[in-house]
Design a protein around this motif. Sequence first.
Motif, PDB file in Angstrom:
ATOM      1  N   GLN A  22     -11.097  -0.453  -7.920  1.00 58.32           N
ATOM      2  CA  GLN A  22     -11.915  -1.230  -6.769  1.00 58.32           C
ATOM      3  C   GLN A  22     -11.527  -2.700  -6.879  1.00 58.32           C
ATOM      4  OE1 GLN A  22     -16.011  -0.845  -7.399  1.00 58.32           O
ATOM      5  NE2 GLN A  22     -16.127   0.728  -5.696  1.00 58.32           N
ATOM      6  N   ASP A  23     -11.195  -3.361  -8.186  1.00 60.88           N
ATOM      7  CA  ASP A  23     -10.629  -4.439  -8.450  1.00 60.88           C
ATOM      8  C   ASP A  23      -9.258  -4.599  -7.866  1.00 60.88           C
ATOM      9  OD1 ASP A  23     -11.211  -7.238  -9.425  1.00 60.88           O
ATOM     10  OD2 ASP A  23      -9.709  -6.683 -11.050  1.00 60.88           O
ATOM     11  N   LEU A  24      -8.357  -3.415  -8.240  1.00 62.60           N
ATOM     12  CA  LEU A  24      -7.020  -3.579  -7.971  1.00 62.60           C
ATOM     13  C   LEU A  24      -6.889  -3.615  -6.546  1.00 62.60           C
ATOM     14  CD1 LEU A  24      -4.147  -3.553  -8.626  1.00 62.60           C
ATOM     15  CD2 LEU A  24      -4.350  -0.943  -8.686  1.00 62.60           C
ATOM     16  N   ASP A  25      -7.746  -2.830  -5.582  1.00 60.18           N
ATOM     17  CA  ASP A  25      -7.574  -2.512  -4.332  1.00 60.18           C
ATOM     18  C   ASP A  25      -7.914  -3.989  -3.601  1.00 60.18           C
ATOM     19  OD1 ASP A  25      -7.051  -0.586  -2.003  1.00 60.18           O
ATOM     20  OD2 ASP A  25      -9.078  -1.406  -1.732  1.00 60.18           O
ATOM     21  N   LEU A  26      -8.972  -4.569  -4.189  1.00 59.77           N
ATOM     22  CA  LEU A  26      -9.626  -6.035  -3.507  1.00 59.77           C
ATOM     23  C   LEU A  26      -8.474  -6.892  -3.680  1.00 59.77           C
ATOM     24  CD1 LEU A  26     -11.884  -7.353  -2.538  1.00 59.77           C
ATOM     25  CD2 LEU A  26     -12.700  -8.005  -4.896  1.00 59.77           C
ATOM     26  N   LYS A  27      -7.703  -7.080  -4.710  1.00 58.48           N
ATOM     27  CA  LYS A  27      -6.662  -7.975  -4.904  1.00 58.48           C
ATOM     28  C   LYS A  27      -5.364  -7.702  -4.196  1.00 58.48           C
ATOM     29  CE  LYS A  27      -8.702  -9.434  -9.258  1.00 58.48           C
ATOM     30  NZ  LYS A  27      -8.508  -9.351 -10.729  1.00 58.48           N
ATOM     31  N   ASN A  28      -5.262  -6.348  -3.831  1.00 59.36           N
ATOM     32  CA  ASN A  28      -3.950  -5.923  -3.230  1.00 59.36           C
ATOM     33  C   ASN A  28      -3.660  -6.601  -2.007  1.00 59.36           C
ATOM     34  OD1 ASN A  28      -1.692  -4.387  -2.217  1.00 59.36           O
ATOM     35  ND2 ASN A  28      -2.563  -2.483  -3.274  1.00 59.36           N
ATOM     36  N   PRO A  29      -2.787  -7.353  -1.775  1.00 53.64           N
ATOM     37  CA  PRO A  29      -2.201  -8.006  -0.701  1.00 53.64           C
ATOM     38  C   PRO A  29      -1.943  -7.146   0.709  1.00 53.64           C
ATOM     39  CG  PRO A  29      -0.321  -8.353  -2.341  1.00 53.64           C
ATOM     40  CD  PRO A  29      -1.443  -7.778  -2.969  1.00 53.64           C
ATOM     41  N   ASN A  30      -1.471  -5.870   0.274  1.00 53.48           N
ATOM     42  CA  ASN A  30      -0.975  -4.855   1.313  1.00 53.48           C
ATOM     43  C   ASN A  30      -2.446  -4.494   1.989  1.00 53.48           C
ATOM     44  OD1 ASN A  30       1.587  -4.696   0.762  1.00 53.48           O
ATOM     45  ND2 ASN A  30       1.045  -2.889  -1.039  1.00 53.48           N
ATOM     46  N   PHE A  31      -3.725  -4.785   1.366  1.00 54.70           N
ATOM     47  CA  PHE A  31      -4.804  -4.210   2.102  1.00 54.70           C
ATOM     48  C   PHE A  31      -5.865  -5.495   2.394  1.00 54.70           C
ATOM     49  CE2 PHE A  31      -3.466  -0.453  -0.681  1.00 54.70           C
ATOM     50  CZ  PHE A  31      -2.744  -0.039   0.432  1.00 54.70           C
ATOM     51  N   LYS A  32      -5.273  -6.734   2.387  1.00 51.31           N
ATOM     52  CA  LYS A  32      -6.246  -7.793   2.606  1.00 51.31           C
ATOM     53  C   LYS A  32      -6.579  -7.704   4.098  1.00 51.31           C
ATOM     54  CE  LYS A  32      -6.142 -12.915   2.388  1.00 51.31           C
ATOM     55  NZ  LYS A  32      -5.236 -14.146   2.230  1.00 51.31           N
ATOM     56  N   GLY A  33      -8.008  -7.903   4.003  1.00 49.92           N
ATOM     57  CA  GLY A  33      -8.629  -8.026   5.337  1.00 49.92           C
ATOM     58  C   GLY A  33      -9.113  -6.639   6.070  1.00 49.92           C
ATOM     59  N   CYS A  34      -8.790  -5.497   5.245  1.00 53.13           N
ATOM     60  CA  CYS A  34      -9.110  -4.070   5.774  1.00 53.13           C
ATOM     61  C   CYS A  34     -10.448  -3.764   5.384  1.00 53.13           C
ATOM     62  CB  CYS A  34      -7.907  -3.190   4.830  1.00 53.13           C
ATOM     63  SG  CYS A  34      -6.131  -3.329   5.407  1.00 53.13           S
ATOM     64  N   GLY A  35     -11.122  -4.388   4.505  1.00 51.54           N
ATOM     65  CA  GLY A  35     -12.383  -4.188   4.237  1.00 51.54           C
ATOM     66  C   GLY A  35     -12.683  -3.037   3.029  1.00 51.54           C
ATOM     67  N   ASN A  36     -13.912  -2.989   2.780  1.00 53.13           N
ATOM     68  CA  ASN A  36     -14.283  -1.946   1.517  1.00 53.13           C
ATOM     69  C   ASN A  36     -14.180  -0.452   1.894  1.00 53.13           C
ATOM     70  OD1 ASN A  36     -15.343  -0.810  -0.461  1.00 53.13           O
ATOM     71  ND2 ASN A  36     -17.407  -1.831  -0.445  1.00 53.13           N
ATOM     72  N   GLU A  37     -13.300   0.054   1.265  1.00 50.56           N
ATOM     73  CA  GLU A  37     -13.099   1.565   1.635  1.00 50.56           C
ATOM     74  C   GLU A  37     -13.748   2.562   0.530  1.00 50.56           C
ATOM     75  OE1 GLU A  37     -11.745   3.154   4.045  1.00 50.56           O
ATOM     76  OE2 GLU A  37     -11.164   1.503   5.131  1.00 50.56           O
TER      77      GLU A  37
END
Length: 143
Positions: A22-37
């Motif tokens: 979850q922490d990695l996904d939150l910081k991943n610039p590829n998914f910035k602004g994509c919301g919580n999955e």
Amino acid sequence: MRIKKVFSTGTIHDVNLYLRLQDLDLKNPNFKGCGNEFKANRDWWVYTDDKGQIIAYCGCIYSEGICIFNRAWVKKQYRRNGLHTRMIRTRLNAAKKTCKYAITYTINTNFASANNLAKLGFKLYEPEYKYGGEALYFIKKLA
């Protein structure tokens, strides 16, 4: 490298890896602004290296007989080793149990991802609603 399912439709299988994911996904610039999955109707898998570091991950959503591939990421130095293809196969195997179709999308410039999807039988299609914005959309009928 090994893959591990860390979350499945509401059940956390490995709390430590799941929180790190979850922490990695939150910081991943590829998914910035994509919301919580990270919601109950999802599955999540991670690949770890020999030291237990997450080097790749993927997820999918289950909804009304459709499996939606929602995330896939591979750490740069591990790309071109077949991890993305393995993650597609992992999600397809999981989807076959309850779904009739698998769908996903990739950005227009991600040729490696598009090629991997096509190689595994996905076909381009035009969705009624473009949930990923301007992208290439893929569908595969499951059994």
